[in-house]
Structures are given as structure tokens and as C-alpha cells.
Scaffold this motif. Structure first.
Motif, PDB file in Angstrom:
ATOM      1  N   VAL A 117      15.448  30.849 -33.461  1.00 18.97           N
ATOM      2  CA  VAL A 117      15.407  31.997 -32.545  1.00 18.97           C
ATOM      3  C   VAL A 117      15.951  31.572 -31.181  1.00 18.97           C
ATOM      4  CG1 VAL A 117      13.964  33.783 -31.479  1.00 18.97           C
ATOM      5  CG2 VAL A 117      13.390  32.924 -33.755  1.00 18.97           C
ATOM      6  N   ARG A 118      17.227  31.897 -30.947  1.00 19.10           N
ATOM      7  CA  ARG A 118      17.797  31.649 -29.623  1.00 19.10           C
ATOM      8  C   ARG A 118      17.490  32.827 -28.706  1.00 19.10           C
ATOM      9  NH1 ARG A 118      21.332  29.317 -33.010  1.00 19.10           N
ATOM     10  NH2 ARG A 118      21.747  27.120 -32.603  1.00 19.10           N
ATOM     11  N   ARG A 119      17.566  34.021 -29.310  1.00 12.90           N
ATOM     12  CA  ARG A 119      17.322  35.227 -28.516  1.00 12.90           C
ATOM     13  C   ARG A 119      16.506  36.203 -29.340  1.00 12.90           C
ATOM     14  NH1 ARG A 119      21.673  38.999 -25.120  1.00 12.90           N
ATOM     15  NH2 ARG A 119      20.545  38.595 -23.200  1.00 12.90           N
ATOM     16  N   ALA A 120      15.588  36.902 -28.690  1.00 12.60           N
ATOM     17  CA  ALA A 120      14.758  37.884 -29.388  1.00 12.60           C
ATOM     18  C   ALA A 120      14.849  39.217 -28.664  1.00 12.60           C
ATOM     19  CB  ALA A 120      13.306  37.417 -29.423  1.00 12.60           C
ATOM     20  N   ALA A 121      14.535  40.290 -29.386  1.00  8.21           N
ATOM     21  CA  ALA A 121      14.465  41.621 -28.777  1.00  8.21           C
ATOM     22  C   ALA A 121      13.097  42.201 -29.075  1.00  8.21           C
ATOM     23  CB  ALA A 121      15.557  42.525 -29.334  1.00  8.21           C
ATOM     24  N   VAL A 122      12.549  42.909 -28.096  1.00  9.52           N
ATOM     25  CA  VAL A 122      11.323  43.676 -28.325  1.00  9.52           C
ATOM     26  C   VAL A 122      11.658  45.136 -28.078  1.00  9.52           C
ATOM     27  CG1 VAL A 122       8.929  44.058 -27.625  1.00  9.52           C
ATOM     28  CG2 VAL A 122       9.859  41.736 -27.620  1.00  9.52           C
ATOM     29  N   LEU A 123      11.341  45.975 -29.056  1.00  6.03           N
ATOM     30  CA  LEU A 123      11.620  47.413 -28.947  1.00  6.03           C
ATOM     31  C   LEU A 123      10.340  48.111 -28.509  1.00  6.03           C
ATOM     32  CD1 LEU A 123      13.521  47.824 -32.363  1.00  6.03           C
ATOM     33  CD2 LEU A 123      14.458  47.108 -30.155  1.00  6.03           C
ATOM     34  N   GLY A 124      10.388  48.721 -27.323  1.00  7.22           N
ATOM     35  CA  GLY A 124       9.208  49.416 -26.811  1.00  7.22           C
ATOM     36  C   GLY A 124       8.602  48.641 -25.659  1.00  7.22           C
ATOM     37  N   ASN A 152       7.438  33.285 -21.906  1.00  6.73           N
ATOM     38  CA  ASN A 152       6.602  32.099 -21.607  1.00  6.73           C
ATOM     39  C   ASN A 152       7.041  30.921 -22.461  1.00  6.73           C
ATOM     40  OD1 ASN A 152       4.922  33.550 -19.861  1.00  6.73           O
ATOM     41  ND2 ASN A 152       3.365  33.964 -21.422  1.00  6.73           N
ATOM     42  N   ALA A 153       7.358  31.227 -23.733  1.00 11.84           N
ATOM     43  CA  ALA A 153       7.673  30.172 -24.703  1.00 11.84           C
ATOM     44  C   ALA A 153       9.136  29.724 -24.626  1.00 11.84           C
ATOM     45  CB  ALA A 153       7.357  30.672 -26.120  1.00 11.84           C
ATOM     46  N   GLY A 154       9.860  30.228 -23.622  1.00  7.98           N
ATOM     47  CA  GLY A 154      11.245  29.790 -23.441  1.00  7.98           C
ATOM     48  C   GLY A 154      12.232  30.499 -24.348  1.00  7.98           C
ATOM     49  N   VAL A 155      11.844  31.670 -24.900  1.00  7.60           N
ATOM     50  CA  VAL A 155      12.760  32.440 -25.745  1.00  7.60           C
ATOM     51  C   VAL A 155      13.463  33.483 -24.869  1.00  7.60           C
ATOM     52  CG1 VAL A 155      12.965  33.982 -27.737  1.00  7.60           C
ATOM     53  CG2 VAL A 155      11.286  32.119 -27.775  1.00  7.60           C
ATOM     54  N   ASP A 156      14.777  33.481 -24.868  1.00 10.32           N
ATOM     55  CA  ASP A 156      15.569  34.474 -24.131  1.00 10.32           C
ATOM     56  C   ASP A 156      15.280  35.846 -24.759  1.00 10.32           C
ATOM     57  OD1 ASP A 156      17.463  35.694 -22.552  1.00 10.32           O
ATOM     58  OD2 ASP A 156      19.156  35.097 -23.806  1.00 10.32           O
ATOM     59  N   THR A 157      14.726  36.784 -23.990  1.00  8.50           N
ATOM     60  CA  THR A 157      14.194  38.015 -24.572  1.00  8.50           C
ATOM     61  C   THR A 157      14.763  39.269 -23.914  1.00  8.50           C
ATOM     62  OG1 THR A 157      12.146  36.857 -25.123  1.00  8.50           O
ATOM     63  CG2 THR A 157      12.052  39.259 -25.117  1.00  8.50           C
ATOM     64  N   ILE A 169      13.324  38.287 -18.166  1.00 14.85           N
ATOM     65  CA  ILE A 169      13.360  39.294 -19.242  1.00 14.85           C
ATOM     66  C   ILE A 169      14.531  40.237 -18.984  1.00 14.85           C
ATOM     67  CG2 ILE A 169      12.070  41.125 -20.409  1.00 14.85           C
ATOM     68  CD1 ILE A 169       9.482  39.779 -19.376  1.00 14.85           C
ATOM     69  N   VAL A 170      15.350  40.470 -20.006  1.00 17.15           N
ATOM     70  CA  VAL A 170      16.545  41.308 -19.858  1.00 17.15           C
ATOM     71  C   VAL A 170      16.193  42.762 -20.195  1.00 17.15           C
ATOM     72  CG1 VAL A 170      18.913  41.708 -20.685  1.00 17.15           C
ATOM     73  CG2 VAL A 170      18.005  39.359 -20.544  1.00 17.15           C
ATOM     74  N   LEU A 217      21.649  43.786 -29.491  1.00 16.28           N
ATOM     75  CA  LEU A 217      20.889  43.380 -30.680  1.00 16.28           C
ATOM     76  C   LEU A 217      21.676  42.421 -31.568  1.00 16.28           C
ATOM     77  CD1 LEU A 217      19.170  46.708 -31.842  1.00 16.28           C
ATOM     78  CD2 LEU A 217      18.049  44.688 -30.908  1.00 16.28           C
ATOM     79  N   ARG A 218      22.998  42.490 -31.496  1.00 17.74           N
ATOM     80  CA  ARG A 218      23.827  41.655 -32.385  1.00 17.74           C
ATOM     81  C   ARG A 218      23.582  40.161 -32.165  1.00 17.74           C
ATOM     82  NH1 ARG A 218      26.849  45.005 -35.147  1.00 17.74           N
ATOM     83  NH2 ARG A 218      27.632  46.919 -34.174  1.00 17.74           N
ATOM     84  N   ASP A 219      23.158  39.788 -30.931  1.00  8.08           N
ATOM     85  CA  ASP A 219      22.914  38.368 -30.619  1.00  8.08           C
ATOM     86  C   ASP A 219      21.472  37.950 -30.883  1.00  8.08           C
ATOM     87  OD1 ASP A 219      25.481  38.135 -29.726  1.00  8.08           O
ATOM     88  OD2 ASP A 219      24.968  38.658 -27.655  1.00  8.08           O
ATOM     89  N   CYS A 220      20.636  38.870 -31.359  1.00  7.43           N
ATOM     90  CA  CYS A 220      19.206  38.558 -31.487  1.00  7.43           C
ATOM     91  C   CYS A 220      18.875  38.067 -32.894  1.00  7.43           C
ATOM     92  CB  CYS A 220      18.362  39.786 -31.149  1.00  7.43           C
ATOM     93  SG  CYS A 220      18.528  40.253 -29.410  1.00  7.43           S
ATOM     94  N   ASP A 221      18.077  37.003 -32.957  1.00  5.25           N
ATOM     95  CA  ASP A 221      17.682  36.409 -34.238  1.00  5.25           C
ATOM     96  C   ASP A 221      16.352  36.990 -34.732  1.00  5.25           C
ATOM     97  OD1 ASP A 221      19.821  34.294 -34.045  1.00  5.25           O
ATOM     98  OD2 ASP A 221      18.652  33.813 -32.258  1.00  5.25           O
ATOM     99  N   LEU A 222      15.601  37.583 -33.798  1.00  7.75           N
ATOM    100  CA  LEU A 222      14.297  38.171 -34.142  1.00  7.75           C
ATOM    101  C   LEU A 222      14.170  39.472 -33.360  1.00  7.75           C
ATOM    102  CD1 LEU A 222      11.369  38.060 -35.306  1.00  7.75           C
ATOM    103  CD2 LEU A 222      10.739  36.711 -33.299  1.00  7.75           C
ATOM    104  N   VAL A 223      13.830  40.553 -34.068  1.00  5.90           N
ATOM    105  CA  VAL A 223      13.636  41.856 -33.420  1.00  5.90           C
ATOM    106  C   VAL A 223      12.215  42.317 -33.745  1.00  5.90           C
ATOM    107  CG1 VAL A 223      14.448  44.242 -33.244  1.00  5.90           C
ATOM    108  CG2 VAL A 223      16.098  42.401 -33.707  1.00  5.90           C
TER     109      VAL A 223
END
Length: 791
Positions: free
Chosen positions: A7-14, A28-33, A73-74, A85-91
Motif C-alpha cells: 500500500v503506497r497510497r490509499a483512498a477513503v470514500l466518505g 499516522n501510519a505513514g500511508v499517503d491518503t 491528507i489529500v 483512485l487509479r494510483d491507490c492500492d487500497l480503497v
């Protein structure tokens, strides 16, 4: 070997309360979000998310481990940001609990989700397979449920809910990521409404509500009985409901009623009239300032159903004879006494436990794979010391099962549903040396053998589980030194709250000697929090009050000698910190070759709060670090300003990240998210330092100091605070002495001193303060009340 989830980058919907906090914890955990929500109706299209990110700083407890992390946070919206979303490994989807809204969103994002990415829903109870119905075929095997508990930074539980089509490798990769990167305890739940934690936890609350009315008890009495007395949090039952929000409680109850029509306990799945009345009045609990409890001035009041009004809450509402029963050490005796008692409070407790056990056993097969999953879900999600099956087994499985069966037959239980056959098959419980019972397999299933769990030398033990304690190399009344034969020694304190006594000081020095002779490194680690609450104040006060100033001085000198022994050990000494690391505990980790800190580490030099100053080498070390940061001929005073404030105000960090920012941890000290991985990582750090030819630093013989000019400048700041009545004259006295030590004493600005000079200053000022009556009052007050005295 399971596949790693990278997981280099994650997305949160909502970007609601939950979504924003999940994004915060990933950050906090150093994940680009990237955090998504609907586009704003006016202004910046990302306005909804920008506002949610700003709101994170106002929440308590803080979702972010450091204030500066909010800017990482982006923000994005569903209209113009889906390309991200195309760059996200976890959504992770975390929008409102409506099936139609979630499915509409899935249709919208599906074309933009990368071919390798994992999609997870943070639903708290909607069907995972039903949600998956609208996903394109190629995404279904990468979809599952991940239910974080609120607040996600602090709650250990994450429930993982596979859909029928979810790939095992996806689940295992996600489990490892949740465990190590986010620090969670993972349990697998079946795709049933409310999963495990809330299914059992909310039933427990519903049965408590039912029995509160049946036995005519007040809400304050029930909270007095269902908190720490039975191994549950102080917020017990009704105060917990206030904290969660009464509207949220009612919503969860309604979800159970709507989605579990065939549950034999279905008739109890409704909010009682008084709960609905409170909601209608807007008394939603803590967030509204009133609920079942409310505060009137300093008084805590509780709703009285008979009077239809609030009355003062009785904190001693638990009957003394019932409290005596609950203090019984043997669980079998305790349950026998509860069942035999005629007291309504005892009968209430037996009934509530009986129905909880009955419900948990009846539903185990359909909600979880094993009894372990249920017990850990309740412990990690609700903060109970023991889960329902552990409690039952500790109380004597067969006898309690027989009593439950008798109560069902007599019509006393909430439901007449029969106990499953396995409960009464002659077993002594569901947890044993070979694992925990699985109804589906009709066998005991051991703990997971995934590689991620090899990092946990001492996992959270279930009833009856024990883990080898290692080979003892040395032990006294203060510490135990042990090893697993990997060349690394582990020193653990044996004192209450791991305070530092003479035996701890002598034991640590002995342990370092053994490590230098026979081992490759040493880790200071405690099996339970805290790391250390600091010096043994009671012992110190005793010496002072007996007039033994020489013995007191010798203790301080020994403390400093121990810190220096840690710093100059010929093998690397690594401090593994979690929980409180105060005073001397903080100083020990400052002198170690490296600190490995759990995220929830609360670090501080707090001596000023008890009328003293840090004298275990902490101020000396801060002076050395300031000189190093300033560089030759640099401005040492500028480097001291923020640390002076931290020490003089006895500030404690709210996380390991903040401790790094304040200079009490070093910039390169690793922060660990899973508390049970702390020992593993600390030992690996010690081994790595040993492998790379570790040598202690050379003695500090030329430390540039801020001198008399620095002291005078600090005094000017303090005089203003004294005149403005922000500090007392004794606060001024303590802070002046702290400034004097940090600045190296009354020497010229820019002069150089050595470590011994700084240590002597620490000792002199510490002993002088300790002999002052006002300092002794502060120490005595702290020992008596646990709170600082401002005199």
C-alpha cells in the motif's frame, strides 16, 4: 506464503466522522491518503473534505498523532477527483449505512479502481455479499468488509468480513497490513448483521436494559455493577451508551430488529420508551450535554424513570454485600454466590451473564469460526478484560451450562431457545492448549500461523493460554533479565507501575554488565503498560522526612550513574516504550542507543509537577542535544527554548509522534503501531546495531552552553508569567533552577562544560528543591491523590 499487500497510497470514500478518522489513522501510519466526499455546492469543490480535515484537530481524543499530519491528507471529490483512485492500492468506503447509496457509489468508482487494488467497506452491519452484487466480476475477488471500531486510532479491533468471492490471498495481505501497519487486532467475522463485536456487545446492552427494568434498578446502580467490578471499562453500560450517542444506539438496535427477524431474542430488539423519549428531546448523550447522565455544575446526575427527572447519581450505588461477592477471587465461587443470592443486584448480574452466555453460545456457529474470535472481538472492541466464553469457562463450564439449561426450562431466561448440543457434551470449556472450539469443524482450531503473527512473542493471551517466558539470566527484587537465546537480553521491571527503585537501579547496572560480558545487546521492555511511571516517590519522600539527606543524594547519584551506564554500555541498549514513560522512565530511554516507541506512548519529564526537576541525566541530555543541534559557535539558546517549556510545564506527549516533535524521542527512533510487535522490533534494532559494529558515543567533554545570558533571558520570561499570575512563586523557583541546569550554570555564554559538570548541577538543584517544604507538599499530594498540587 501469502501475498503481501503493498500500500503506497490509499483512498477513503466518505469524510464523515468515521471516514475522516480512518484517513487520519492511515496518515499516522505513514500511508499517503486521499479523502473523498461529495463536491461542495459552492466555493472550492473539495470544501466538504477540507472542512472535515480541519475538524480532526478539534476532536478529543485526537485522531491525528501529530498536528502537522492534517496537511498530509489529500482532499478530493467524486466529480473531479476519481482519476486519483487509479494510483491507490487500497480503497476503503466509509459512507452512511445505506445499501442503495453504497451500491451507487460502487458503480461510479468501479471503472477507476486499479486492477490490483483492494476495495473494502467499513460498514458496521450491512451484508457484504449484498454490497458486492453490483461490482464488476474482476473486482469481486478483491472486495471484503473491514469494520474499524470508533475511534479508529485507539480501538484495537478490526473485523475482517470476507464475501463469498473474496480471494484468500487478498484477505491475508489485508490482515497483515491491518496488523503491522495500522496496529490492529484482526478477527474474521461471518457475513451476518452487526458481525461479531456489535452483535454480542449490543445484545449485552439490550439484555442489561431488560434486566435493569425487571429488577427495578437505577441506571447508576447498574453502571456501578457492570464496570470495573466485573472487569469492564469505567463507563460500564449506560455511560458507554451516552458516549456512543443514544441516537446511534437506537439505530443499531433498529438494524438488529430489521435484519434479524428470525433471531429467538428478536422481541427484545427495540429501543425502550425512555430511550426514544430522550432522543425526541435531543438528549442524545455526551455530545448533547445530557442523556442518561448529565452534569449540573460539578454534580453528576442520572435519569430517574420513576420521577421522570434527573437526580444526583450515587457513585456507591452497588450494594456492599454484592460488592463483596464480586471481590471473590475464585470465579466458580463468585458465580455460585451470585446465583444463590436473593439480593436484586446479585440476581440482576446472574441473569445478565446467563443471557449473554446463552446468546453467545446459540449464535457462535453462525457469526464466527471459533470462540476465540468472539472473545477477542469483545475484549478489543468493548474493552472487557475477559470475553463471554472466557468468563463462562473460568466460572466452571459444566456447572454454569447446567444452571443456564435449568433457567431456560424454568422460563427464567430471556429466550427458550435450546443450548447447542456441543455446550452440554461434557466439555470443560472452549479454549485449551490446542486452540479454541469451532462449531463448524467440531474441533479446536489453533491461532493463525500467518507470518505476521510470528512478530508477536507474547500475543494477547486468552484464558488458559501461556507463552514460554524465556531463560532467566538474572533476577533481583527490581528487575528480571531473560533471553530467548538470540543473543539479546530483555530487562523487565517488577515494581508497581514499573517505578524506579534502588533495586531497579542496581538490577539494571547488573544486567548491563551481564549483557556486555555474555550478550550482543539489551532491550528494556515491560510485558504490560506503562513503560515506567518514573522514580519511586514514596521511597524518596521517606528518606527526606527521616532527614537522611546523604542517602537521598546517594540515590540521585545512583540514578544518574544508571542512565550513564545505559548510554555508555559496550552493547546497544534499546528502550521499548509504550504507555507512560515519565520522569526517570523518560530519562532511561533518552540515554539508550535507540528507543522503539509504541504509537500510544505518553512521554514526559514531569518532575516540575511534583516540585522537583529531572535529575536522572535528562536535563544534561537536553543540553547536550541543544549544543549538538546548534553546532560550533551556534545559537544554543534558540535550541533550548521549546524544550525548556516542555520540561518547566511538565508536558506529556499525546503520542510517540508528538514525543519525537518535542525532542524527547530522537528523529530516527522508530514508532511501532502494534503493541505486541514492540518487543520483536526492539530486539531486531538491538541486533542490527550489534551487527553494524555499535560503539557507545565518546564522552561529552566540550558541551557549548547558553550560560548566564541564557539564564537571565529565561528569568525575564518567567518574571512576566509570575507577575501575570500564570505561575506561583514556587513554580518560578523550580523553573529558574531548570533553566540554570539547561544553560550550564552561571558561566559565560558560549562556554564549554563537560557532562559531569551538568550532572552535578542537576544533583545540587534537585536536592535543594527536594528539601523545600513546598516541594515535599507537592510530592505528598501526588502520592495521596495522583494529581499535581499548585502551591
Amino acid at each position: 506464503m501469502s501475498e503481501k499487500l503493498l500500500v503506497r497510497r490509499a483512498a477513503v470514500l466518505g469524510a464523515g466522522v468515521m471516514g475522516a478518522q480512518i484517513a487520519a489513522h492511515l496518515t499516522n501510519a505513514g500511508v499517503d491518503t486521499v479523502l473523498f466526499d461529495l463536491p461542495a455546492k459552492e466555493g472550492d469543490p473539495n470544501g466538504v473534505v477540507i472542512k472535515a480535515i480541519a475538524n480532526l484537530g478539534k476532536l478529543s481524543p485526537a485522531p491525528l498523532a501529530g498536528k502537522s499530519l492534517a496537511g498530509r491528507i489529500v482532499p478530493a471529490n467524486y466529480d473531479s477527483g476519481l482519476e486519483l483512485l487509479r494510483d491507490c492500492d487500497l480503497v476503503i468506503e466509509a459512507i452512511a449505512e445505506r445499501m442503495d447509496w453504497k451500491q451507487d457509489l460502487y458503480r461510479k468508482i468501479a471503472p477507476h479502481v486499479a486492477d490490483h487494488a483492494v476495495l473494502a467497506s467499513n460498514t458496521s452491519g450491512l451484508g457484504i455479499n449484498a454490497l458486492a452484487d453490483v461490482l464488476p466480476e474482476q473486482l469481486r475477488h478483491r472486495f471484503c468488509g473491514v469494520h474499524f471500531f470508533n475511534p479508529p486510532r485507539y480501538m484495537h479491533l478490526a473485523e475482517l468480513i470476507p464475501a463469498t468471492a473474496t480471494d484468500t490471498s487478498v484477505l491475508e495481505g489485508l490482515e497483515a497490513f491491518l496488523t503491522t501497519t495500522l496496529g490492529k487486532g484482526v478477527v474474521y467475522a461471518r457475513d451476518t448483521p452487526n458481525f461479531i463485536g456489535n452483535r454480542i456487545g449490543v445484545f449485552s446492552i439490550l439484555s442489561t436494559i431488560h434486566h435493569t427494568a425487571a429488577f427495578g434498578l437505577g441506571f447508576d446502580a447498574v453502571d456501578a455493577l457492570t464496570g470495573p467490578l466485573v472487569g469492564r471499562p469505567k463507563s460500564a453500560t449506560y455511560r458507554t451508551s451516552d458516549v456512543v450517542g443514544l441516537d446511534t444506539m437506537a439505530h443499531v438496535i433498529k438494524t438488529m430488529a430489521d435484519t434479524l427477524p428470525d433471531d429467538p431474542w428478536h422481541r427484545y430488539f427495540k429501543a425502550p420508551a425512555w430511550l426514544q423519549a430522550l432522543i425526541d428531546q435531543g438528549a442524545l448523550g455526551q455530545k448533547a450535554g445530557a442523556g442518561i447522565f448529565r452534569k449540573a455544575g460539578k454534580e453528576i446526575q442520572v435519569l430517574d424513570l420513576e420521577k421522570q427527572d434527573y437526580r444526583p447519581a450515587d457513585k456507591d450505588a452497588a450494594a456492599p454485600e454484592v460488592v463483596e461477592i464480586l471481590k471473590t477471587r475464585n470465579p466458580a465461587e463468585k458465580f455460585a454466590m451470585l446465583r444463590a443470592s436473593e439480593h436484586p443486584q446479585a440476581r440482576f448480574l446472574w441473569a445478565a451473564f446467563r443471557d449473554l452466555f446463552h446468546y453467545s453460545a446459540y449464535h457462535l456457529a453462525d457469526i464466527a469460526e471459533t470462540a476465540r474470535d468472539v472473545d477477542l472481538a469483545i475484549r478489543w472492541g468493548y474493552g472487557w478484560l475477559l470475553g463471554p466464553f472466557e468468563t463462562w469457562q473460568a466460572a466452571g463450564w459444566k456447572q454454569v451450562a447446567q444452571w443456564i439449561a435449568e433457567d431456560i426450562a424454568a422460563g427464567k431466561a430471556m429466550s427458550d431457545a435450546p443450548l447447542p448440543g456441543w455446550v452440554l457434551d461434557g466439555r470443560d470449556g472452549v479454549h485449551g492448549a490446542d486452540g479454541s472450539f469451532s462449531p463448524a469443524r467440531d474441533a479446536s482450531v489453533p491461532r493463525s500461523s500467518l507470518p505476521v503473527y510470528r512478530r508477536q512473542r507474547f500475543p494477547d493471551p486468552l484464558l488458559g493460554e501461556s507463552f514460554p517466558q524465556g531463560e532467566t539470566l538474572f533476577e533481583n527484587d527490581g528487575i528480571r533479565l531473560w533471553t530467548d537465546g538470540d543473543g539479546i537480553g530483555v530487562a523487565s521491571f517488577k515494581t508497581k507501575l514499573h517505578t524506579v527503585s534502588d533495586q531497579v537501579l542496581d538490577g539494571l547496572q547488573e544486567a548491563i554488565g551481564i549483557a556486555e560480558r555474555d550478550l550482543r545487546g539489551l532491550v528494556i521492555w515491560q510485558p504490560k503498560e506503562p513503560f515506567s511511571a518514573g522514580a519511586d516517590l514514596a521511597g524518596a519522600l521517606g528518606l527526606l522526612q527521616a532527614g537522611k539527606v546523604d542517602a537521598f543524594e546517594a540515590m540521585v547519584a545512583n540514578f544518574q550513574a544508571t542512565s550513564q551506564r545505559i548510554k555508555y554500555a559496550l552493547v546497544p541498549v534499546v528502550a521499548a516504550v509504550r504507555g507512560l514513560a515519565l520522569g526517570g522512565g523518560c530519562e532511561f530511554q533518552m540515554h539508550s542507543a535507540r528507543t522503539v516507541a509504541g504509537l500510544e506512548s505518553y512521554v514526559g519529564l514531569v518532575e516540575a509537577g511534583v516540585g522537583l526537576l529531572p535529575a536522572g541525566g535528562g536535563l544534561k541530555e537536553l543540553a547536550v542535544r541543544a549544543a549538538r543541534a546548534a553546532g560550533p559557535g551556534g545559537d544554543v539558546f534558540a535550541e533550548l527554548k521549546s524544550v525548556f517549556e516542555t520540561v518547566a510545564m511538565a508536558k506529556v506527549s499525546t503520542s510517540a509522534v508528538e514525543a519525537r516533535e518535542s525532542g524527547l524521542l530522537r528523529r530516527d527512533d522508530p514508532v511501532v503501531f502494534h503493541p505486541h510487535e514492540l518487543l520483536h522490533i526492539a530486539r531486531q534494532q538491538a541486533l542490527a546495531l550489534a551487527e553494524s559494529g555499535h560503539r557507545p558515543p565518546l564522552p561529552e567533554r566540550a558541551v557549548q552552553v547558553a550560560g548566564d545570558v541564557g539564564i537571565a533571558t529565561f528569568k525575564m520570561m518567567l518574571v512576566n508569567m509570575l507577575e501575570g499570575r500564570f505561575i506561583s512563586p514556587h513554580d518560578y523557583e523550580i523553573a529558574t533552577r531548570i533553566a540554570t541546569v539547561l544553560c550550564g550554570g552561571e558561566v559565560d555564554r558560549g562556554a564549554t562544560v563537560d557532562e559531569d559538570w551538568l550532572l552535578r548541577l542537576e544533583r545540587e538543584h534537585f536536592v535543594a528543591l527536594a528539601q523545600m517544604p513546598k516541594s515535599q507538599e507537592r510530592i505528598a499530594h501526588m502520592l495521596k491523590t495522583g494529581k499535581p498540587l499548585r502551591n
